[in-house]
Design a protein around this motif. Structure first.
Motif, PDB file in Angstrom:
ATOM      1  N   ILE A 313      38.487  44.237  45.545  1.00 12.35           N
ATOM      2  CA  ILE A 313      36.923  44.594  45.268  1.00 12.35           C
ATOM      3  C   ILE A 313      36.158  43.871  46.097  1.00 12.35           C
ATOM      4  O   ILE A 313      35.142  44.444  46.532  1.00 12.35           O
ATOM      5  N   GLN A 314      36.482  42.482  46.131  1.00 11.27           N
ATOM      6  CA  GLN A 314      35.615  41.487  46.777  1.00 11.27           C
ATOM      7  C   GLN A 314      35.265  42.128  48.411  1.00 11.27           C
ATOM      8  O   GLN A 314      34.406  41.756  48.857  1.00 11.27           O
ATOM      9  N   ALA A 315      36.446  42.740  48.885  1.00 11.94           N
ATOM     10  CA  ALA A 315      36.318  43.090  50.354  1.00 11.94           C
ATOM     11  C   ALA A 315      35.229  44.200  50.291  1.00 11.94           C
ATOM     12  O   ALA A 315      34.894  44.457  51.614  1.00 11.94           O
ATOM     13  N   ILE A 316      35.037  44.924  49.235  1.00 14.96           N
ATOM     14  CA  ILE A 316      33.857  46.062  49.508  1.00 14.96           C
ATOM     15  C   ILE A 316      32.507  45.569  48.985  1.00 14.96           C
ATOM     16  O   ILE A 316      31.653  45.957  49.459  1.00 14.96           O
ATOM     17  N   THR A 317      32.433  44.709  47.891  1.00 11.64           N
ATOM     18  CA  THR A 317      31.138  44.465  47.393  1.00 11.64           C
ATOM     19  C   THR A 317      30.692  43.191  47.451  1.00 11.64           C
ATOM     20  O   THR A 317      30.088  42.631  46.670  1.00 11.64           O
ATOM     21  N   GLY A 318      31.832  42.191  48.010  1.00 10.35           N
ATOM     22  CA  GLY A 318      31.608  40.696  47.862  1.00 10.35           C
ATOM     23  C   GLY A 318      30.158  40.424  48.352  1.00 10.35           C
ATOM     24  O   GLY A 318      29.965  39.103  48.154  1.00 10.35           O
ATOM     25  N   HIS A 319      29.500  41.114  49.291  1.00 12.23           N
ATOM     26  CA  HIS A 319      28.258  40.753  49.919  1.00 12.23           C
ATOM     27  C   HIS A 319      26.971  40.972  48.808  1.00 12.23           C
ATOM     28  O   HIS A 319      25.895  40.946  49.156  1.00 12.23           O
ATOM     29  N   ASN A 320      27.468  41.584  47.528  1.00  7.17           N
ATOM     30  CA  ASN A 320      26.516  42.213  46.835  1.00  7.17           C
ATOM     31  C   ASN A 320      26.417  41.040  45.751  1.00  7.17           C
ATOM     32  O   ASN A 320      27.393  40.356  45.376  1.00  7.17           O
ATOM     33  N   GLU A 321      25.575  41.168  44.824  1.00 11.53           N
ATOM     34  CA  GLU A 321      25.346  40.331  43.508  1.00 11.53           C
ATOM     35  C   GLU A 321      26.402  40.811  42.666  1.00 11.53           C
ATOM     36  O   GLU A 321      27.154  39.954  41.873  1.00 11.53           O
ATOM     37  N   TYR A 322      26.530  42.077  42.359  1.00 10.06           N
ATOM     38  CA  TYR A 322      27.568  42.518  41.238  1.00 10.06           C
ATOM     39  C   TYR A 322      28.821  42.882  41.921  1.00 10.06           C
ATOM     40  O   TYR A 322      28.894  43.534  42.888  1.00 10.06           O
ATOM     41  N   VAL A 323      29.706  42.667  41.052  1.00  9.69           N
ATOM     42  CA  VAL A 323      31.317  43.127  41.354  1.00  9.69           C
ATOM     43  C   VAL A 323      31.208  44.735  41.516  1.00  9.69           C
ATOM     44  O   VAL A 323      31.860  45.316  42.274  1.00  9.69           O
ATOM     45  N   PHE A 324      30.704  45.322  40.528  1.00 11.42           N
ATOM     46  CA  PHE A 324      30.831  46.786  40.456  1.00 11.42           C
ATOM     47  C   PHE A 324      29.473  47.455  40.920  1.00 11.42           C
ATOM     48  O   PHE A 324      28.736  48.225  40.290  1.00 11.42           O
ATOM     49  N   SER A 325      28.979  47.087  41.999  1.00  5.69           N
ATOM     50  CA  SER A 325      27.791  47.403  42.536  1.00  5.69           C
ATOM     51  C   SER A 325      27.747  49.074  42.573  1.00  5.69           C
ATOM     52  O   SER A 325      28.898  49.560  43.051  1.00  5.69           O
ATOM     53  N   SER A 326      26.628  49.647  42.455  1.00  3.56           N
ATOM     54  CA  SER A 326      26.518  50.937  42.545  1.00  3.56           C
ATOM     55  C   SER A 326      26.551  51.191  44.141  1.00  3.56           C
ATOM     56  O   SER A 326      25.810  50.870  44.768  1.00  3.56           O
ATOM     57  N   MET A 327      27.377  52.316  44.473  1.00  3.85           N
ATOM     58  CA  MET A 327      27.563  52.581  45.884  1.00  3.85           C
ATOM     59  C   MET A 327      26.692  53.794  46.095  1.00  3.85           C
ATOM     60  O   MET A 327      26.623  54.146  47.326  1.00  3.85           O
ATOM     61  N   ARG A 328      25.911  54.206  45.251  1.00  8.83           N
ATOM     62  CA  ARG A 328      24.929  55.584  45.494  1.00  8.83           C
ATOM     63  C   ARG A 328      23.636  55.128  45.628  1.00  8.83           C
ATOM     64  O   ARG A 328      23.153  54.031  45.066  1.00  8.83           O
ATOM     65  N   ALA A 329      22.788  55.738  46.181  1.00 12.94           N
ATOM     66  CA  ALA A 329      21.419  55.433  46.580  1.00 12.94           C
ATOM     67  C   ALA A 329      20.635  55.728  44.849  1.00 12.94           C
ATOM     68  O   ALA A 329      20.280  56.750  44.682  1.00 12.94           O
ATOM     69  N   SER A 330      20.645  54.866  44.060  1.00 10.52           N
ATOM     70  CA  SER A 330      19.828  54.840  42.865  1.00 10.52           C
ATOM     71  C   SER A 330      19.150  53.417  42.496  1.00 10.52           C
ATOM     72  O   SER A 330      19.306  52.599  43.057  1.00 10.52           O
ATOM     73  N   SER A 331      18.523  53.690  41.383  1.00 11.29           N
ATOM     74  CA  SER A 331      17.982  52.425  40.944  1.00 11.29           C
ATOM     75  C   SER A 331      18.924  51.698  40.209  1.00 11.29           C
ATOM     76  O   SER A 331      18.406  50.256  39.952  1.00 11.29           O
ATOM     77  N   ASN A 332      19.765  51.757  39.826  1.00 10.43           N
ATOM     78  CA  ASN A 332      20.948  51.077  39.311  1.00 10.43           C
ATOM     79  C   ASN A 332      21.416  50.069  40.310  1.00 10.43           C
ATOM     80  O   ASN A 332      22.286  50.571  41.213  1.00 10.43           O
ATOM     81  N   ALA A 333      21.686  48.725  39.679  1.00  5.91           N
ATOM     82  CA  ALA A 333      22.384  47.776  40.706  1.00  5.91           C
ATOM     83  C   ALA A 333      23.869  47.883  40.460  1.00  5.91           C
ATOM     84  O   ALA A 333      24.478  47.260  41.298  1.00  5.91           O
ATOM     85  N   TYR A 334      24.285  48.458  39.390  1.00  7.90           N
ATOM     86  CA  TYR A 334      25.720  48.495  39.112  1.00  7.90           C
ATOM     87  C   TYR A 334      26.091  49.903  38.405  1.00  7.90           C
ATOM     88  O   TYR A 334      25.106  50.500  38.015  1.00  7.90           O
ATOM     89  N   ILE A 335      27.353  50.212  38.501  1.00  7.02           N
ATOM     90  CA  ILE A 335      27.860  51.481  38.039  1.00  7.02           C
ATOM     91  C   ILE A 335      27.123  51.697  36.365  1.00  7.02           C
ATOM     92  O   ILE A 335      26.934  50.806  35.772  1.00  7.02           O
ATOM     93  N   SER A 336      26.814  52.800  35.874  1.00  6.75           N
ATOM     94  CA  SER A 336      26.302  53.244  34.803  1.00  6.75           C
ATOM     95  C   SER A 336      27.274  53.385  33.736  1.00  6.75           C
ATOM     96  O   SER A 336      28.600  53.554  33.945  1.00  6.75           O
TER      97      SER A 336
END
Length: 426
Positions: A313-336
């Protein structure tokens, strides 16, 4: 010359060859004198089952046992023979089973033997395993204390599964006790019976028949959770093959069984909270803030399988704060939360299993499956619960950490075996 006193024994001369002198009044009792000067009591008796055979038993050295004591011992042995018991076989049995005197003993006495055996076993392996903590011992005493109070004077073979279940249900129905105390009492009672059966102290483990008959050990909230291995295996297999959600939602869903934290804590997992070198995840549980029944800081040991998944997972979202970062354009920082809820609905597990339910699944399986059998107190600590009625806020976030590290690895290995077990579909 006949033997009547210690003086008579002391006067026996030493010869070049071994010889024996009879002790009058007790059939078969004698003193053997060896060329090296050693004098020993022996008893010959007629074997109760083998005609013509007269076995011999050594009853002790003259300097260690008095003549009075040896006569009493010999009479007791001959009484056994008269009852059809081979005393030599009985002696060997008692020698190999130090608990033989507890055969069909009162439950309370067997509990003490079980407790002492557990502590002694851990002490012997201290180089590899830490001794049981004081809190663990107190929790044993709390749970088994309830059982001993009700049935401590009943003998093991007189106790039934109905009796055990009644006591445990009364604990769970006591508003001053947590549900898990009743469930734990049942589990520890089963362990005591298992200990007894293995050593021939009772006929069968009647506590096994009470499995699954109590309210789940997790809490009073009845969120849907699967607690049977075969059904849990089906769930894991269905989750692994499901692809009807985003990659992050699927990753979170399949990681959840390994860590059994709350959905919100997994979804908001931050990269900075992972201690890669120590293979730990340390964070403040969302529901721990201001609650007396929850810890304010939790440490989750990460099994090797979890580390591997997180690296992917780090290879995908490691540059973000959250491990399960929301990949969609939304106000949620991580998945709902809704994303995980919908996954289990789409899988066909609505009202059968939910994200939160993995906590109950893990706790029940960890406590009840023979290959796991971890204590209630260790599982409660890993769930981030305080045991308010016994220890209040005494727990440290690293309590029982060595055992918890091993438990989480054992749990990960266990669920991997369930997932790969193709026979579970039969």
């Amino acid at each position: 010359m006949p033997i009547h006193s210690l003086s008579d024994i002391n006067s026996l001369i030493i010869k070049e060859k071994q010889y024996s002198v009879t002790v009058p009044g007790i059939s078969g009792l004698s003193v053997r004198v060896s060329p090296n000067g050693k004098k020993t009591y022996y008893l010959r008796y007629s074997h109760p089952h083998l005609t013509g055979k007269r076995p011999k038993m050594m009853l002790g050295n003259v300097e260690d046992v008095s003549l009075y004591e040896v006569k009493y011992q010999a009479e007791s042995i001959l009484e056994l023979v008269a009852k059809g018991v081979d005393p030599k076989a009985r002696h060997q049995q008692e020698k190999t089973n130090k608990y033989a005197h507890l055969k069909n003993a009162p439950f309370a006495e067997v509990v003490q033997a079980w407790r002492a055996n557990k502590i002694a076993g851990r002490d012997k392996g201290k180089a590899n395993r830490a001794a049981f903590s004081e809190s663990t011992l107190k929790f044993w005493d709390l749970c088994l204390g309830y059982m001993c109070q009700e049935i401590g004077d009943l003998r093991m073979n007189d106790i039934t599964s109905e009796i055990i279940l009644t006591v445990c249900e009364s604990i769970q129905n006591n508003k001053n006790q947590a549900t898990f105390v009743g469930a734990s009492t049942r589990l520890y009672t089963e362990k005591v019976f298992s200990f007894a059966v293995a050593r021939g102290l009772c006929d069968r483990n009647v506590a096994v028949d009470t499995r699954g008959e109590l309210a789940p050990a997790n809490s009073g909230k009845h969120l849907p959770a699967i607690t049977k291995p075969d059904k849990f295996a089906h769930l894991l297999q269905d989750m692994a093959s499901f692809n009807g959600a985003s990659s992050m939602t699927l990753a979170a869903m399949n990681l959840l069984p390994y860590v059994f934290v709350r959905s919100i804590d997994l979804r908001s997992m931050r990269w900075q909270d992972i201690e890669w070198d120590n293979e730990l995840w340390a964070f403040s549980p969302t529901k721990g803030e201001g609650r007396e029944d929850m810890v304010s800081h939790l440490v989750v040991p990460l099994a090797s399988q979890v580390i591997a998944r997180l690296r992917d997972i780090q290879a995908i979202t490691g540059h973000n704060e959250y491990v399960f970062s929301s990949m969609r354009a939304s106000s949620n920082a991580y998945i709902s939360k809704a994303a995980l809820v919908q996954v289990f609905h789409r899988l066909g597990y609505k009202d059968v299993q939910c994200a939160h339910g993995f906590r109950a699944s893990a706790k029940t399986l960890l406590m009840e499956q023979p290959e796991l059998r971890y204590s209630d107190i260790v599982t409660e600590l890993q769930l981030g619960h305080r045991i308010k009625d016994t220890h209040g806020g005494a727990y440290n976030r690293l309590d029982e950490i060595e055992t918890r590290v091993q438990m989480m690895q054992d749990w990960a290995d266990y669920i991997d075996r369930l997932r790969s077990d193709t026979s579970s579909g039969n």
